[in-house]
Design a protein around this motif. Structure first.
Motif, short mmCIF file in Angstrom:
data_model
loop_
_atom_site.label_atom_id
_atom_site.label_comp_id
_atom_site.label_asym_id
_atom_site.label_seq_id
_atom_site.Cartn_x
_atom_site.Cartn_y
_atom_site.Cartn_z
N ALA A 258 8.23 1.02 1.60
CA ALA A 258 7.05 0.72 0.78
C ALA A 258 5.78 0.88 1.61
O ALA A 258 4.78 1.46 1.16
CB ALA A 258 7.14 -0.69 0.21
N ALA A 259 5.81 0.37 2.84
CA ALA A 259 4.64 0.48 3.71
C ALA A 259 4.39 1.93 4.11
O ALA A 259 3.23 2.36 4.23
CB ALA A 259 4.84 -0.38 4.96
N THR A 260 5.46 2.70 4.30
CA THR A 260 5.31 4.12 4.61
C THR A 260 4.65 4.85 3.45
O THR A 260 3.75 5.69 3.64
CB THR A 260 6.67 4.75 4.93
N GLY A 261 5.08 4.56 2.24
CA GLY A 261 4.45 5.15 1.06
C GLY A 261 2.98 4.81 0.98
O GLY A 261 2.14 5.67 0.68
N SER A 308 17.05 4.98 -7.68
CA SER A 308 17.33 4.62 -6.29
C SER A 308 16.21 3.74 -5.73
O SER A 308 15.03 3.96 -6.01
CB SER A 308 17.46 5.89 -5.45
N ASP A 309 16.59 2.74 -4.95
CA ASP A 309 15.62 1.78 -4.42
C ASP A 309 14.59 2.43 -3.50
O ASP A 309 13.40 2.13 -3.59
CB ASP A 309 16.34 0.66 -3.66
N ILE A 310 15.02 3.29 -2.60
CA ILE A 310 14.10 3.85 -1.61
C ILE A 310 12.97 4.65 -2.27
O ILE A 310 11.79 4.41 -1.98
CB ILE A 310 14.85 4.67 -0.55
N PRO A 311 13.28 5.61 -3.17
CA PRO A 311 12.17 6.33 -3.82
C PRO A 311 11.26 5.40 -4.63
O PRO A 311 10.04 5.60 -4.65
CB PRO A 311 12.89 7.34 -4.74
N LEU A 312 11.84 4.40 -5.30
CA LEU A 312 11.03 3.50 -6.11
C LEU A 312 10.05 2.72 -5.25
O LEU A 312 8.85 2.63 -5.57
CB LEU A 312 11.93 2.56 -6.91
N PHE A 314 9.05 3.45 -2.24
CA PHE A 314 8.11 4.40 -1.64
C PHE A 314 6.97 4.71 -2.61
O PHE A 314 5.80 4.73 -2.23
CB PHE A 314 8.84 5.69 -1.24
N LEU A 315 7.32 4.96 -3.88
CA LEU A 315 6.29 5.28 -4.88
C LEU A 315 5.41 4.08 -5.18
O LEU A 315 4.20 4.23 -5.42
CB LEU A 315 6.96 5.80 -6.16
N LEU A 316 5.98 2.89 -5.19
CA LEU A 316 5.16 1.69 -5.36
C LEU A 316 4.12 1.60 -4.25
O LEU A 316 2.96 1.27 -4.50
CB LEU A 316 6.04 0.43 -5.35
N GLY A 317 4.54 1.90 -3.03
CA GLY A 317 3.60 1.90 -1.91
C GLY A 317 2.56 2.99 -2.02
O GLY A 317 1.37 2.76 -1.80
N TYR A 318 3.01 4.19 -2.37
CA TYR A 318 2.09 5.33 -2.44
C TYR A 318 1.01 5.09 -3.50
O TYR A 318 -0.20 5.21 -3.23
CB TYR A 318 2.86 6.61 -2.75
N PHE A 319 1.43 4.74 -4.70
CA PHE A 319 0.46 4.54 -5.77
C PHE A 319 -0.23 3.18 -5.69
O PHE A 319 -1.30 2.99 -6.27
CB PHE A 319 1.14 4.73 -7.13
N GLY A 320 0.36 2.24 -4.95
CA GLY A 320 -0.30 0.96 -4.74
C GLY A 320 -1.52 1.06 -3.85
O GLY A 320 -2.32 0.13 -3.77
N SER A 321 -1.68 2.20 -3.19
CA SER A 321 -2.85 2.42 -2.33
C SER A 321 -4.03 3.04 -3.07
O SER A 321 -5.14 3.12 -2.53
CB SER A 321 -2.47 3.35 -1.16
N SER A 322 -3.82 3.47 -4.30
CA SER A 322 -4.81 4.33 -4.96
C SER A 322 -6.08 3.60 -5.38
O SER A 322 -7.14 4.22 -5.49
CB SER A 322 -4.18 5.00 -6.19
N GLY A 323 -6.01 2.30 -5.60
CA GLY A 323 -7.23 1.56 -5.97
C GLY A 323 -8.29 1.61 -4.89
O GLY A 323 -9.48 1.44 -5.18
N SER A 324 -7.89 1.87 -3.65
CA SER A 324 -8.85 1.92 -2.54
C SER A 324 -9.80 3.11 -2.65
O SER A 324 -10.85 3.12 -2.01
CB SER A 324 -8.10 1.97 -1.21
N LEU A 325 -9.46 4.11 -3.45
CA LEU A 325 -10.36 5.25 -3.64
C LEU A 325 -11.70 4.81 -4.24
O LEU A 325 -12.71 5.51 -4.08
CB LEU A 325 -9.71 6.28 -4.56
N MET A 326 -11.72 3.67 -4.91
CA MET A 326 -12.94 3.22 -5.57
C MET A 326 -14.03 2.80 -4.58
O MET A 326 -15.20 2.77 -4.94
CB MET A 326 -12.63 2.04 -6.51
N TYR A 327 -13.67 2.49 -3.34
CA TYR A 327 -14.70 2.14 -2.36
C TYR A 327 -15.67 3.31 -2.17
O TYR A 327 -16.89 3.14 -2.25
CB TYR A 327 -14.06 1.76 -1.02
N ALA A 328 -15.12 4.48 -1.92
CA ALA A 328 -15.97 5.65 -1.72
C ALA A 328 -16.69 6.03 -3.01
O ALA A 328 -17.86 6.42 -3.00
CB ALA A 328 -15.15 6.83 -1.21
#
Length: 407
Positions: A258-261, A308-312, A314-328
């Motif tokens: 999750a953190a890697t994603g 599968s747990d690993i892809p799920l 990973f994707l939670l982590g990847y898309f969980g980062s997207s709200g940070s785009l709003m800073y810029a």
């Protein structure tokens, strides 16, 4: 200044190390939760309360921090506040009661509250606007690296030094990074002329919250990040142990994915947004698509879909980062002298929300009775996570139907 070697060594690296540390502190709580709970006899509500202190103190610092960053030398503000985090790590390391754990976590949250905002403020002052999504994404990726090393590597280290020894070491590292920020980062004063009156600066902070642009994008951005922070900081580990019945080692491995994603999301989404601007695709459009994907991934998790747990995770982590785009996206819509306060306004809401969610998720779980072994039913955790998913879904609808302004 440009994105050259000098910038990365004297500005980016010290701030990146600080944010790495900030995220390490934020995420390590989920890995050490079990040994801390066993040693001090803590239940889920107490764990949520202790973990939430980081976010409460962090949030409380944001408005005054925005004023300080727009008023004084950025490096001085960041380095001095980091000393509080070092003290908090020592309080946590030697705590013998739940209250001292709560206080230590809170002081840590207060002490690292400037790590990201000081960096963003410095970048706004030193770089052209079209480079901000990229460098902000790189900064956030360093936080993702902190999250990665706070999972499986900590699980390996704990049997050797224990959670108390870990926090003593973190106190020493925090002190070293504070010194590095003070000595390496160049002097950054936002205005050469006379400073605005303090009262005017405070009113400027409040005006950000009243802006229609801010009101439209903030809920989705805040909830996307707050939900994932509350999960990765504590409740994901609890879910994996109690619902998926994973061992502590396998739980740490899943948190690692999750953190890697999340780290890869920070690294790629900022650059992708900068590139798509050439084709008139706004940063908010990219962010909203990715936050919708996070909502879908949450539903797959809650209903325990046969994936599968690993892809799920990973994707939670990847898309969980997207709200940070709003800073810029948001800083480009306000005068540069408000940049620090725009970022800290969004951060204030983020960490108030993370504080409430991390605590309330434990409260929701506690509405069910545990069995004879102290285990709570699966439905208790599903209900807890479902509250977060519903909130995220409503925030996406809010953005879609608020048409007064576009970012």
């Amino acid at each position: 200044m440009t994105l050259d070697r000098r910038f990365f060594l004297t500005v980016f690296l010290p701030f990146a190390l600080g944010y790495y540390l900030s995220f390490f502190f934020r995420i390590v709580n989920g890995v050490i939760a079990e040994p801390v709970a066993l040693e001090l006899g803590l239940g889920p509500a107490s764990l949520g309360w202790i973990g939430s202190a980081y976010f409460l103190f962090f949030a409380a610092a944001q408005l005054p921090l925005g004023v300080l960053l727009d008023r004084y030398d950025t490096r001085n503000v960041a380095s001095l506040i980091l000393l509080i985090a070092a003290a908090g790590a020592l309080v946590f390391a030697f705590a013998q009661t739940p209250f001292m754990l709560w206080l230590g976590r809170g002081l840590i949250g207060l002490g690292v509250s400037a790590c990201l905002m000081a960096a963003f403020r410095a970048y706004v002052a030193l770089l052209p606007a079209d480079r901000l999504p990229l460098v902000n994404g790189l900064q956030l990726a360093c936080g993702g690296l902190g999250a990665i090393t706070a999972t499986a590597p900590v699980e390996i280290l704990l049997p050797l030094i224990g959670w108390r020894g870990l926090f003593v070491g973190l106190a020493c590292v925090t002190l070293l990074i504070a010194v590095l920020v003070r000595l390496r980062v160049p002097r950054i004063i936002q205005h050469d002329g006379p400073k605005a009156a303090l009262g005017d600066q405070i009113r400027g902070s409040l005006s950000v919250f009243a802006s229609p642009i801010f009101l439209r994008v903030a809920p989705a951005s805040v909830l996307n990040q707050a939900i994932f922070i509350a999960m990765l900081g504590l409740w994901a580990a609890v879910w994996l142990r109690e619902v998926e019945q994973l061992t502590p080692s396998n739980t740490a491995d899943m948190l690692f994915w999750a953190a890697t994603g999340m780290a890869l999301g920070y690294m790629t989404l900022g650059g992708l947004s900068s590139w798509l601007l050439k084709y008139r695709i706004a940063t908010t459009q990219v962010a909203m698509f990715c936050m919708t994907m996070f909502f879908v991934a949450m539903l797959l998790l809650i209903f325990r879909a046969p994936v599968s747990d690993i892809p799920l995770w990973f994707l939670l982590g990847y898309f969980g980062s997207s709200g940070s785009l709003m800073y810029a996206a948001l800083t480009r819509q306000f005068p540069v002298e408000l940049a620090g306060r725009v970022n800290t306004a969004l951060n204030l809401l983020l960490f108030v929300c993370a504080f409430l969610l991390q605590w309330l998720m434990g409260v929701v779980v506690g509405l069910w009775e545990p069995d004879a072994t102290g285990q709570y039913p699966v439905v208790a955790y599903q209900a807890s996570f479902a509250v977060c998913a519903v909130a995220q879904g409503l925030s996406l609808l809010w953005f879609k139907f608020w048409r007064r302004n576009r970012v």
